[in-house]
Scaffold this motif. Structure first.
Motif, mmCIF file in Angstrom:
data_model
loop_
_atom_site.group_PDB
_atom_site.id
_atom_site.type_symbol
_atom_site.label_atom_id
_atom_site.label_comp_id
_atom_site.label_asym_id
_atom_site.label_seq_id
_atom_site.Cartn_x
_atom_site.Cartn_y
_atom_site.Cartn_z
ATOM 1 N N GLN A 89 42.311 0.511 -38.594
ATOM 2 C CA GLN A 89 43.101 1.615 -38.045
ATOM 3 C C GLN A 89 44.394 1.119 -37.412
ATOM 4 O OE1 GLN A 89 41.310 3.468 -34.597
ATOM 5 N NE2 GLN A 89 40.191 1.586 -34.077
ATOM 6 N N THR A 94 49.130 4.038 -40.149
ATOM 7 C CA THR A 94 48.245 4.828 -39.286
ATOM 8 C C THR A 94 48.705 4.755 -37.837
ATOM 9 O OG1 THR A 94 46.352 4.474 -40.762
ATOM 10 C CG2 THR A 94 45.874 5.102 -38.483
ATOM 11 N N ASN A 97 51.713 6.874 -37.264
ATOM 12 C CA ASN A 97 51.596 8.279 -37.704
ATOM 13 C C ASN A 97 52.453 8.594 -38.933
ATOM 14 O OD1 ASN A 97 49.883 8.935 -35.505
ATOM 15 N ND2 ASN A 97 51.667 9.158 -34.181
ATOM 16 N N LEU A 100 49.154 10.548 -42.174
ATOM 17 C CA LEU A 100 48.221 11.187 -41.244
ATOM 18 C C LEU A 100 46.797 11.261 -41.793
ATOM 19 C CD1 LEU A 100 50.579 14.063 -40.120
ATOM 20 C CD2 LEU A 100 50.142 11.897 -38.958
ATOM 21 N N ILE A 473 49.579 15.422 -32.932
ATOM 22 C CA ILE A 473 48.908 14.281 -33.558
ATOM 23 C C ILE A 473 48.035 13.548 -32.546
ATOM 24 C CG2 ILE A 473 49.291 12.044 -34.677
ATOM 25 C CD1 ILE A 473 51.927 13.227 -35.755
ATOM 26 N N LYS A 474 48.606 13.264 -31.389
ATOM 27 C CA LYS A 474 47.887 12.485 -30.368
ATOM 28 C C LYS A 474 46.663 13.241 -29.861
ATOM 29 C CE LYS A 474 48.560 9.999 -26.033
ATOM 30 N NZ LYS A 474 49.506 9.648 -24.946
ATOM 31 N N ARG A 476 44.970 15.681 -31.280
ATOM 32 C CA ARG A 476 43.936 15.823 -32.298
ATOM 33 C C ARG A 476 43.201 14.497 -32.529
ATOM 34 N NH1 ARG A 476 42.811 19.538 -36.145
ATOM 35 N NH2 ARG A 476 43.420 20.913 -34.445
ATOM 36 N N ASP A 477 43.949 13.396 -32.472
ATOM 37 C CA ASP A 477 43.346 12.084 -32.674
ATOM 38 C C ASP A 477 42.337 11.785 -31.572
ATOM 39 O OD1 ASP A 477 43.418 9.876 -34.493
ATOM 40 O OD2 ASP A 477 44.215 8.664 -32.859
ATOM 41 N N GLU A 478 42.700 12.110 -30.309
ATOM 42 C CA GLU A 478 41.773 11.896 -29.195
ATOM 43 C C GLU A 478 40.540 12.771 -29.343
ATOM 44 O OE1 GLU A 478 41.900 9.681 -26.731
ATOM 45 O OE2 GLU A 478 43.675 8.848 -27.716
ATOM 46 N N LYS A 481 38.237 11.254 -31.993
ATOM 47 C CA LYS A 481 37.483 10.099 -31.497
ATOM 48 C C LYS A 481 36.315 10.545 -30.629
ATOM 49 C CE LYS A 481 41.363 6.858 -31.513
ATOM 50 N NZ LYS A 481 42.322 6.081 -30.669
ATOM 51 N N ARG A 505 41.366 15.213 -40.695
ATOM 52 C CA ARG A 505 42.705 14.647 -40.904
ATOM 53 C C ARG A 505 43.496 15.480 -41.913
ATOM 54 N NH1 ARG A 505 44.011 10.646 -37.801
ATOM 55 N NH2 ARG A 505 42.508 9.048 -37.209
#
Length: 620
Positions: A89, A94, A97, A100, A473-474, A476-478, A481, A505
């Motif tokens: 990752q 990635t 960004n 995506l 983006i940030k 949604r990524d958190e 996880k 994603r």
């Protein structure tokens, strides 16, 4: 033929996870290829400013097929391969960004040759499936081997070839590579757009980001030059002691500088002064600073290492003829277990370690590229949160004055003058708009040490949109996880978790596209305005440099009969008023009312306006 790079959705032009010079370099590169000129495209970026990222962006929206990335050494190949390793990752696309959806990441293959015919079949399968192939030049072309890429691949295998550290590209192996492959899209990246013989590279510079700008924008460390000499130097000629002037008369400048380089007394001076600087930085800063040193030969490197050990520092030397020992020393150095790493023509390029803050020079340099590349090793910024910028992110270049390096240092002071002019121009814009001979002699060192120090450098709605996009983006990524962790704790299989992440994603990609389309025109306009501003600043800065006119003088406004122009207090203010007025007249509206096509028209008009200003300055 694969059209992956034109079909996949890459988030580049308004992606603030990327550095501004990376975005602009990609834009300029794309524009230059659309113009249809069949020339090599050169991008100039200083060490540490994001050159590997530019390599990673270059093919997207441009290449119609496979891409070959050529490096001059294994060290650089490994660095790029690690950044492009899509199995983790932490790969560039990635992490920044750019891609995506992990399913759409490019396939990257690091070519290192093969041993058997069975190996060759496997390698050919990897090559055929790869979008990007990374290889060092010795694996691309090698007249003593039949396993180089030029021997096993067809001429049309690649659509684009990217050459890193392109100042090497005039060498025979690089030229033979370009003769073999028929790729028309050739991209060259370098920090020094000159060959080792000081001639310019073949091709057109499509984008150049100065070292001064990189320092101002905190992409790289600031840099200070400290040269030292002894109060009295005596050279031994035919058994007699003579002073420097006599030595220069009898021998020459090169003999003097080589003699100083090999003088143990002169080297001891540089060891002592670099030790003093190291202790100052470690005591008063918040980083574990280290020294990189360069020597003339293997025996000389051993001597330098021993001198550092005598003053209590841990030291090692690295050379290409002892790879295992050198690799071990490099690993220990990067871990912070060694204070000083002395090298002989090994770590000039591609060796990146932010804690290097002192570049100690124990050899004469005759040309700019190797000198600049060596200093570049100390320029990568230390990113820890508790760093003190004025201590931890200042690099020190330390050398003996009699090594005769002042002319090469003028490269950096020249950069400073450019930076100062450009900063002034941008302020006005904003206000208006809103060694082969090794013969040496003995040197006797007496008296104290004399030190000389030279310093290098003593938004609106669109930005809000970019922040909003990246926040989606940030966030949604958190969220992903956190959900994946809960699923794992609940006993959901790794395969099901992976499928869930891929689905999310894809959903995220659609959300970003939807938001980006909604904001597209404003985003593009903001980016075009930034490019327009940078273009004007660069052309006006070059205008003042070429005409030798002081940008802060008042020759132009004082001689103008126009009440508007005469109100300008400085030449650069006059020039910016003149450009703004002329573009407004031609386009029939001010920049606040420009549409996207007006920026393109302004780009075409600007050279004509600059030429008129050039005549005015020459007639002054």
């Amino acid at each position: 033929m694969s059209y992956y790079f034109k079909e996949v959705r890459a988030f580049i032009s308004t992606n603030i996870s990327l550095r501004k010079p990376q975005r602009l370099a990609h834009k300029r590169l794309k524009e230059s290829f659309l113009e249809g000129k069949d020339t090599h495209k050169i991008i100039v970026l200083p060490t540490g400013a994001g050159k590997t990222g530019v390599i990673g962006l270059a093919p997207f929206e441009i290449s119609d097929g496979k891409v070959l990335v050529i490096t001059p050494s294994l060290v650089i190949r490994e660095g790029i391969s690690d950044d492009f390793d899509t199995r983790t990752q932490y790969n560039f696309w990635t992490k920044r960004n750019v891609i995506l959806n992990d399913e759409n990441l490019p396939s990257v293959y690091r070519y290192a040759g093969y041993n058997t015919s069975g190996d060759k079949k496997r390698v050919m399968r990897y090559l055929n499936n790869a979008h990007i192939v990374v290889a060092n030049i010795h694996k691309v072309y090698n007249k003593n081997s039949k396993k180089a890429l030029t021997d096993i691949l067809d001429k049309d295998f690649f659509d684009m070839i990217i050459i890193d550290e392109a100042h090497h590209s005039a060498a025979d192996s690089w030229l033979k590579t370009l003769e073999h492959f028929s790729a028309k899209k050739i991209v060259k990246l370098t920090a020094t757009p000159f060959r080792s013989d000081e001639k310019e590279l073949d091709g057109d510079i499509v984008y150049e980001y100065s070292m001064a700008d990189a320092i101002n924008n905190k992409y790289i460390k600031n840099v200070v030059s400290e040269d030292y000499t002894n109060e009295e130097l005596k050279f031994i000629l035919d058994g007699e002691e003579v002073d420097k002037e006599t030595a220069l008369d009898i021998m020459d400048k090169n003999w003097v500088s080589r003699s100083v380089a090999y003088s143990k007394g002169c080297s001891k001076t540089i060891v002592d002064m670099s030790l003093k600087t190291l202790r100052e930085k470690r005591t008063n800063g918040n980083a574990h600073h280290q020294i990189i040193a360069v020597a003339c030969s293997i025996e000389h490197a051993k001597q330098i290492m021993e001198l550092y050990e005598e003053v209590g520092l841990s030291a090692a030397y690295v050379t290409s003829d002892r790879p295992e020992e050198s690799e071990k020393a490099i690993i220990e150095f990067k871990k912070g277990q060694i204070d000083v790493l002395v090298n002989v023509n090994m770590l000039g390029e591609g060796f990146d370690h932010p804690n290097i803050s002192i570049a100690a020079i124990f050899r004469p340099f005759r040309t700019l590229p190797p000198y600049a590349q060596f200093i570049g090793r100390a320029l990568r910024r230390i990113q820890e949160e508790n760093t003190i910028d004025d201590i931890d992110n200042v690099a020190h270049v330390i050398y003996h004055k009699e090594l005769d390096l002042d002319e090469l240092w003028s490269y950096y002071t020249g950069q400073k003058e450019k930076a100062d002019r450009k900063k002034g121009i941008l302020r006005e814009y904003d206000e208006i708009i809103s060694e082969k001979n090794f013969d040496v002699g003995r040197v006797k060192v007496e008296g104290g040490v004399v030190k000389n120090t030279k310093e290098f450098l003593s938004d609106g709605i669109g930005n809000q949109y970019k922040v909003a996009l990246n926040k989606v983006i940030k966030d949604r990524d958190e969220e992903l996880k956190s959900t994946a962790k809960k699923m794992k704790e609940s006993g959901v299989s790794e395969e099901d978790i992976k499928d869930f992440i891929h689905q999310q994603r894809r959903k995220l990609e659609n959300e970003i596209d939807e938001k980006a389309n909604k904001l597209r025109e404003e985003l593009i306009r903001e980016e075009l305005h930034e490019i327009h501003k940078e273009d004007i600043a660069n052309q006006v800065e070059y205008l003042f440099e070429k005409t030798k006119v002081d940008s802060k003088g008042d020759e132009l406004p004082s001689k103008s009969n126009n009440p508007i122009y005469s109100s300008a207090k400085t030449n650069d203010a006059y020039v910016m008023m003149y450009i703004n007025f002329n573009l407004k007249q031609k386009l029939k509206r001010g920049i606040d009312e420009w549409e996207t096509y007006d920026f393109e028209e302004a780009r075409k008009l600007l050279p004509g306006v600059i030429e008129k200003l050039n005549k005015k300055l020459n007639e002054r």
